[in-house]
Design a protein around this motif. Structure first.
Motif, PDB file in Angstrom:
ATOM      1  N   GLN A 457     -33.191  -9.035   8.507  1.00  0.00           N
ATOM      2  CA  GLN A 457     -31.623  -8.633   8.848  1.00  0.00           C
ATOM      3  C   GLN A 457     -31.793  -8.735  10.324  1.00  0.00           C
ATOM      4  OE1 GLN A 457     -30.822  -4.768   7.601  1.00  0.00           O
ATOM      5  NE2 GLN A 457     -29.124  -4.553   8.814  1.00  0.00           N
ATOM      6  N   ASP A 458     -30.647  -9.056  10.955  1.00  0.00           N
ATOM      7  CA  ASP A 458     -30.428  -9.344  12.249  1.00  0.00           C
ATOM      8  C   ASP A 458     -29.015  -9.434  12.662  1.00  0.00           C
ATOM      9  OD1 ASP A 458     -30.939  -9.493  15.038  1.00  0.00           O
ATOM     10  OD2 ASP A 458     -30.959 -11.955  14.918  1.00  0.00           O
ATOM     11  N   PRO A 459     -28.227  -8.303  13.327  1.00  0.00           N
ATOM     12  CA  PRO A 459     -29.174  -7.322  13.993  1.00  0.00           C
ATOM     13  C   PRO A 459     -29.252  -5.918  13.116  1.00  0.00           C
ATOM     14  CG  PRO A 459     -26.835  -7.153  14.661  1.00  0.00           C
ATOM     15  CD  PRO A 459     -27.111  -8.327  13.690  1.00  0.00           C
ATOM     16  N   PHE A 460     -29.924  -5.278  13.514  1.00  0.00           N
ATOM     17  CA  PHE A 460     -30.331  -3.760  13.009  1.00  0.00           C
ATOM     18  C   PHE A 460     -29.509  -2.706  13.480  1.00  0.00           C
ATOM     19  CE2 PHE A 460     -34.065  -6.219  11.677  1.00  0.00           C
ATOM     20  CZ  PHE A 460     -34.307  -5.949  10.458  1.00  0.00           C
ATOM     21  N   GLU A 461     -29.068  -1.737  12.941  1.00  0.00           N
ATOM     22  CA  GLU A 461     -28.470  -0.574  13.741  1.00  0.00           C
ATOM     23  C   GLU A 461     -29.153   0.540  13.076  1.00  0.00           C
ATOM     24  OE1 GLU A 461     -24.149   1.012  12.781  1.00  0.00           O
ATOM     25  OE2 GLU A 461     -23.927  -0.711  14.117  1.00  0.00           O
ATOM     26  N   LEU A 462     -29.472   1.296  14.054  1.00  0.00           N
ATOM     27  CA  LEU A 462     -30.505   2.647  13.843  1.00  0.00           C
ATOM     28  C   LEU A 462     -29.705   3.766  14.323  1.00  0.00           C
ATOM     29  CD1 LEU A 462     -33.111   3.883  13.096  1.00  0.00           C
ATOM     30  CD2 LEU A 462     -33.872   3.195  15.314  1.00  0.00           C
ATOM     31  N   TYR A 463     -29.718   4.894  13.743  1.00  0.00           N
ATOM     32  CA  TYR A 463     -29.216   6.255  14.122  1.00  0.00           C
ATOM     33  C   TYR A 463     -30.338   7.309  14.257  1.00  0.00           C
ATOM     34  CZ  TYR A 463     -24.650   4.527  13.144  1.00  0.00           C
ATOM     35  OH  TYR A 463     -23.393   3.742  12.912  1.00  0.00           O
ATOM     36  N   LEU A 464     -30.551   7.678  15.390  1.00  0.00           N
ATOM     37  CA  LEU A 464     -31.529   8.856  15.763  1.00  0.00           C
ATOM     38  C   LEU A 464     -31.090  10.274  16.017  1.00  0.00           C
ATOM     39  CD1 LEU A 464     -33.716   6.606  18.006  1.00  0.00           C
ATOM     40  CD2 LEU A 464     -34.004   6.979  15.350  1.00  0.00           C
ATOM     41  N   GLU A 465     -31.886  11.299  15.531  1.00  0.00           N
ATOM     42  CA  GLU A 465     -31.407  12.478  16.102  1.00  0.00           C
ATOM     43  C   GLU A 465     -32.220  12.945  17.372  1.00  0.00           C
ATOM     44  OE1 GLU A 465     -32.380  15.291  13.152  1.00  0.00           O
ATOM     45  OE2 GLU A 465     -30.799  14.542  11.395  1.00  0.00           O
ATOM     46  N   GLU A 466     -31.426  13.519  18.225  1.00  0.00           N
ATOM     47  CA  GLU A 466     -31.995  14.017  19.646  1.00  0.00           C
ATOM     48  C   GLU A 466     -33.229  14.909  19.224  1.00  0.00           C
ATOM     49  OE1 GLU A 466     -29.654  15.924  22.368  1.00  0.00           O
ATOM     50  OE2 GLU A 466     -28.564  17.190  20.760  1.00  0.00           O
ATOM     51  N   ASN A 467     -33.824  15.054  20.552  1.00  0.00           N
ATOM     52  CA  ASN A 467     -35.148  15.837  20.288  1.00  0.00           C
ATOM     53  C   ASN A 467     -36.123  15.675  19.333  1.00  0.00           C
ATOM     54  OD1 ASN A 467     -33.849  17.545  22.346  1.00  0.00           O
ATOM     55  ND2 ASN A 467     -32.509  18.699  20.640  1.00  0.00           N
ATOM     56  N   ASN A 468     -36.319  14.358  19.098  1.00  0.00           N
ATOM     57  CA  ASN A 468     -37.210  13.899  18.315  1.00  0.00           C
ATOM     58  C   ASN A 468     -38.749  14.119  18.708  1.00  0.00           C
ATOM     59  OD1 ASN A 468     -36.244  11.742  20.215  1.00  0.00           O
ATOM     60  ND2 ASN A 468     -38.321  10.687  19.336  1.00  0.00           N
ATOM     61  N   ALA A 469     -39.732  14.292  17.949  1.00  0.00           N
ATOM     62  CA  ALA A 469     -41.210  14.244  18.471  1.00  0.00           C
ATOM     63  C   ALA A 469     -41.755  12.985  19.146  1.00  0.00           C
ATOM     64  CB  ALA A 469     -41.952  14.878  17.385  1.00  0.00           C
ATOM     65  N   PRO A 470     -42.061  13.093  20.504  1.00  0.00           N
ATOM     66  CA  PRO A 470     -42.704  11.810  20.978  1.00  0.00           C
ATOM     67  C   PRO A 470     -43.796  11.419  20.134  1.00  0.00           C
ATOM     68  CG  PRO A 470     -42.378  13.616  22.451  1.00  0.00           C
ATOM     69  CD  PRO A 470     -42.015  14.300  21.402  1.00  0.00           C
ATOM     70  N   GLY A 471     -44.081   9.910  20.081  1.00  0.00           N
ATOM     71  CA  GLY A 471     -45.049   9.462  19.350  1.00  0.00           C
ATOM     72  C   GLY A 471     -44.508   9.007  17.949  1.00  0.00           C
TER      73      GLY A 471
END
Length: 546
Positions: A457-471
């Protein structure tokens, strides 16, 4: 022959070969050596590698060898020195009985690149046999007053040696009544006892003589025959054949009982003195007796055994017609039977060298293997047409040498479309009806790195929640490559961006082996609401063929 003599012969032959190549492109140069029969095992024949101009240091790596054949065990090749030497004591008479030039043909092969060379080794004769007669004694009955000059055939001596070392002359013990004459035939010298002066039974009823046969060797070897001549009164006319030499043709594979020829001899005498009996000559070869039979009364010659053109192309039968007088008179004649070839042998396909793996990026014309086609028949029956039956990207290219072909690539190969070919080769002779042979060669197409990785697939669309854990892993990308094994291995990395996202690599990381993307810090929606980045998938083997 000494080493210097062998070298001189080889050099002269090679020069002749070069001249032939200059004036006729279809003639292939070969090496030819000469070695006497019965030399010791291990005796050198010649330095094949040196005479062919091959690098001695590469002989082992290039698998310098003799290709298997009917007489390959007679000789061995030293892969360190390139010398061809005797591997088995040779007996010329056993190898080439009846053949004037005893030539053993060897096929020499080296690889990387593939080369085939043809080497002929002539086995020369040595005087290792003495003339021998079929019997130790021969008795003749001759009527008194037989005219001087009358001839009587005597047993011929046989000597397996050839040329000057075979039977050269006959000597008769000293006497006043008889002499010896020689008739040269294509195969031997036949002695005849000739009357020099009239015989008188009342004065001498029996003559004892010794016939000696000598060969032309140095020193000469000999054999002897005791002759006993009994002088009798009788018959004064000998039988006469209608022809001195009969010539007939006969198809090979003729059925047993087939009539070949009926002899005709006549005698001017009356009664039993004119009754004729036919018989084979005393010195007739065993092969003639095994193949043909003669009716002593009718003179009919019929097929008795197998008639095979590939085994014997011509038979020569020495025949006699004898009357029943006392003593009997005998006449001689010869029958020449020429065997005609029929198409009874299928072509034979031999793959000299086969590379069963070919890279998919091979250029058209790449040689895969060498194919040789043979047919034991002769003439049009032995002419062979070779072709590939299937619609495959391969072709047969004729060689300079007749009935030799190169199997080559034709067109582009693509392993991702077809990874394996079964190539069916048919060889058909031109006989009537034609005979064919089919051989199938399997060729595997090997992979090269000629395909780029592709993302699903190209492009990919990604949704993230803030305050995620680093790493922690936030996403995974995956690409596929149609190549095989290491050519299909993929490495992933993030491309450093431009503008406000040029430092995206400072807070994102991708696992180069599996494409898992992780955030190196937590995201703050109020600070950063959206961003873009680019992941590149490339082969771990960076060389990409097109």
């Amino acid at each position: 022959m000494g080493e210097r003599g062998q070298r001189l012969r080889v050099n002269c032959w090679c020069v002749a070969g070069i001249l032939l190549l200059c004036f006729g492109k279809r003639i292939c140069a070969q090496l030819r050596y000469s070695v006497p029969e019965e030399v010791q095992v291990g005796s050198p024949v010649g330095n094949v590698a040196k005479d062919l101009g091959l690098d001695l240091s590469t002989l082992k790596d290039r698998r310098f060898r003799i290709v298997s054949g009917p007489n390959h065990a007679l000789f061995l090749l030293n892969q360190n020195t390139g010398v061809l030497y005797i591997g088995k004591i040779t007996d010329r008479e056993e190898l080439c009985d009846g053949i004037k030039v005893c030539l053993i043909n060897l096929k020499i092969v080296v690889e990387s690149p593939l080369e085939i060379h043809y080497v002929g080794v002539e086995i020369t004769d040595v005087n290792d046999h003495s003339p021998t007669f079929p019997e130790s004694e021969q008795r003749l009955e001759i009527a008194e007053h037989t005219p001087p000059g009358t001839r009587f055939q005597i047993h011929a001596a046989r000597d397996p040696d050839v040329g000057t070392q075979s039977v050269r002359l006959y000597r008769l013990s000293s006497n006043e009544f008889f002499d010896i004459e020689i008739r040269d035939s294509e195969e031997d010298k036949i002695p005849f006892l000739v009357i020099k002066k009239p015989l008188d039974r009342e004065q001498r009823a029996e003559h004892r003589l010794v016939l000696t046969a000598l060969d032309g060797g140095s020193p000469s070897k000999s054999g002897s025959l005791n002759l006993t001549i009994t002088v009798l009164d009788a018959n004064d006319n000998r039988p006469v054949f209608s022809k001195d030499i009969y010539t007939v043709s006969l198809n090979e594979n003729a059925p047993i009982g087939t009539l070949v020829l009926q002899l005709n001899a006549s005698d001017l005498d009356d009664g039993s003195n004119s009754e004729i009996e036919y018989m084979f000559g005393k010195t007739q070869k065993k092969k003639v007796h095994d193949t043909f039979e003669l009716d002593s009364v009718t003179g009919e010659i019929r097929v008795k055994g197998t008639v095979d053109f590939e085994d014997t192309e011509m038979y020569r039968l020495d025949l006699q017609a004898s009357d029943k007088g006392q003593p009997p008179w005998t006449a001689e004649s010869r029958v020449v039977i020429k065997i005609k070839d029929v198409n009874d042998n299928q072509p034979n396909i031999e793959v000299t060298s086969l590379s069963n793996v070919v890279p998919e990026d091979s250029k058209p014309g790449t040689v895969i293997s060498l194919i040789s086609v043979t047919d034991r028949d002769s003439g049009v029956n032995g002419k062979v047409i070779c072709k590939i039956l299937d619609n495959v990207p391969f072709d047969l290219t004729p060689s300079i040498e007749e009935n030799m072909y190169s199997l080559v690539t034709k067109g582009r190969l693509d392993r991702e479309i077809v990874s394996h070919y079964d190539i069916t080769i048919t060889a058909t002779d031109c006989g009537e009806p034609p005979l064919s042979t089919v051989k199938t060669l399997s060729v595997q197409v090997s992979d090269v790195n000629d395909n780029r990785p592709l993302f699903s697939q190209d492009p990919f669309e990604l949704y993230l929640e803030e305050n995620n854990a680093p790493g922690a892993s936030i996403f995974s990308v995956s690409a596929a490559d149609n190549d095989l094994n290491e050519n299909a291995a993929i490495a992933y990395h993030i491309v450093r961006g431009d503008g406000q996202h040029r430092d995206v690599t400072s807070f994102l990381n991708v696992n180069s082996d599996n494409g898992h993307i992780s955030a190196l810090k937590g995201f703050d929606f109020e600070t950063l609401k959206t961003f873009q980045f680019q992941v590149v998938a490339r082969p771990q083997i960076l060389e990409l063929r097109h």
